[in-house]
Scaffold this motif. Structure first.
Motif, PDB file in Angstrom:
ATOM      1  N   ALA A 270      43.981 -19.065  39.209  1.00 23.38           N
ATOM      2  CA  ALA A 270      42.470 -18.622  38.738  1.00 23.38           C
ATOM      3  C   ALA A 270      41.977 -17.667  39.628  1.00 23.38           C
ATOM      4  O   ALA A 270      41.188 -16.707  39.403  1.00 23.38           O
ATOM      5  N   VAL A 271      42.244 -18.119  41.160  1.00 21.22           N
ATOM      6  CA  VAL A 271      41.683 -17.322  42.125  1.00 21.22           C
ATOM      7  C   VAL A 271      42.231 -15.896  42.037  1.00 21.22           C
ATOM      8  O   VAL A 271      41.428 -14.573  42.171  1.00 21.22           O
ATOM      9  N   GLU A 272      43.422 -15.874  41.604  1.00 18.51           N
ATOM     10  CA  GLU A 272      44.180 -14.246  41.323  1.00 18.51           C
ATOM     11  C   GLU A 272      43.497 -13.674  40.267  1.00 18.51           C
ATOM     12  O   GLU A 272      43.321 -12.372  40.132  1.00 18.51           O
ATOM     13  N   TYR A 273      43.195 -14.290  39.312  1.00 15.34           N
ATOM     14  CA  TYR A 273      42.446 -13.879  38.115  1.00 15.34           C
ATOM     15  C   TYR A 273      41.100 -13.143  38.460  1.00 15.34           C
ATOM     16  O   TYR A 273      40.615 -12.072  38.315  1.00 15.34           O
ATOM     17  N   MET A 274      40.436 -13.961  39.425  1.00 19.56           N
ATOM     18  CA  MET A 274      39.065 -13.501  39.835  1.00 19.56           C
ATOM     19  C   MET A 274      39.249 -12.206  40.834  1.00 19.56           C
ATOM     20  O   MET A 274      38.414 -11.437  40.772  1.00 19.56           O
ATOM     21  N   ARG A 275      40.394 -12.049  41.412  1.00 19.65           N
ATOM     22  CA  ARG A 275      40.720 -11.140  42.342  1.00 19.65           C
ATOM     23  C   ARG A 275      40.639  -9.872  41.658  1.00 19.65           C
ATOM     24  O   ARG A 275      40.595  -8.703  42.033  1.00 19.65           O
TER      25      ARG A 275
END
Length: 322
Positions: A270-275
């Motif tokens: 999820a953090v990588e999606y936000m990145r």
């Protein structure tokens, strides 16, 4: 719903997803554990750091024994013992401290912080984690209570149902162990259903705090799955599974069937999606969807927040008979 200073409280109560406008500072956590949210917010308001806020907020849930699924006196394992998992991650430094299968120490989130700040390791488990905690000055005390002992006695009286064994003899659906391996191939009837874990017997608190300077910190604490096989460690203390924080992007925390969730590292994803520029709600949704591709009836939920204070949640609460 908010507290003074417009700090938002995220409650994972339905299968819908939400998006909230950006605002800092921010404190959000899984489930309606208001005392934990308030404690974290008060810590920030009194000048504490984001790390302090996550530790104090999660500690409050441990003291309150939130839902019986956090802290001492809940979720006994097959031997009747309550053990704890916890983690904390500093998004500024990408430092992490975590403990799994922690025994006889009530302050799991604080021990996790001690691992982060007083060792070069990221995860300590079992008896050795307890010894580390005692060396750091934490009190050793019994985590079992009359309630947890009663839960264990009732489970034994029901022939140890439900449990987490599969492909063993005697039949784990009908009797207690000790069990031995069953030679394959195995039929589906010998497997225990995934629904032995549900919202009432295996939950955790996941918390995200972002201060005014966009320092992002995430943490989790739980007493794990009820009647788990001794030695089991869930997703909560696993970096990228239970939670993940990166102050250049944001943070995410997950809750659900930990033995499945940890296989996909949904918080990291999820953090990588936000990145990549995806907003928090969609990031949560996408991470859950990746798991549902393989486990379509998964129980799972997530909170996500970006570094500017925008946040979202997504939950899927259908249980599986797989």
């Amino acid at each position: 719903m908010g507290f003074p200073g417009s700090v938002p409280l995220v409650l994972l109560l339905s299968a819908c997803c939400i998006l909230a406008a950006a605002q800092l500072p921010l404190v959000i956590n899984t489930w309606p554990f208001k005392g934990a949210t308030q404690r974290a917010w008060d810590t920030l308001q009194s000048g504490g750091s984001a790390v302090d806020a996550v530790e104090k907020g999660c500690s409050q849930c441990e003291v309150d024994q939130c839902d019986g699924t956090v802290g001492y006196g809940g979720s006994p394992d097959e031997h009747g013992e309550t053990t704890l998992d916890a983690m904390i991650m500093n998004g500024n430094t990408i430092e992490l401290g975590a403990v799994g299968d922690l025994r006889r120490i009530k302050s799991a989130i604080s021990v996790a912080r001690a691992v982060m700040e007083h060792s070069s390791h990221s995860l300590l488990v079992g008896q050795s984690a307890s010894m580390f905690a005692q060396n750091m000055g934490f009190l050793s005390e019994d985590l079992m209570t009359n309630k947890s002992l009663s839960m264990h006695a009732e489970w034994l009286s029901k022939n140890c149902q439900p449990n987490f064994w599969k492909n063993v003899i005697p039949n784990a659906r009908k009797s207690c162990g000790p069990y031995k391996r069953m030679k394959g191939p195995w039929s589906k009837k010998h497997r225990m259903p995934v629904k032995v874990a549900n919202v009432h017997n295996h939950d955790t608190i996941g918390m995200i705090v972002i201060d005014k300077s966009s320092t992002v910190v995430a943490g989790t604490t739980t007493n794990g799955a009820s009647h788990k096989i001794p030695g089991r460690v869930g997703d909560s203390p696993i970096a990228g599974a239970g939670a993940y924080a990166d102050s250049t992007v944001g943070a995410a925390a997950a809750t659900g069937m930990g033995d499945i969730m940890m296989r996909f590292l949904p918080s990291y994803q999820a953090v990588e999606y936000m990145r990549m520029g995806i907003e928090p709600t969609a990031a949560c949704q996408n991470a859950i969807k990746r798991i549902q591709k393989y486990y379509p009836k998964l129980f799972g939920a997530m909170i996500c927040a970006n570094r500017t204070g925008g946040y979202g949640k997504c939950s899927k609460q259908t249980l599986s008979d797989e």
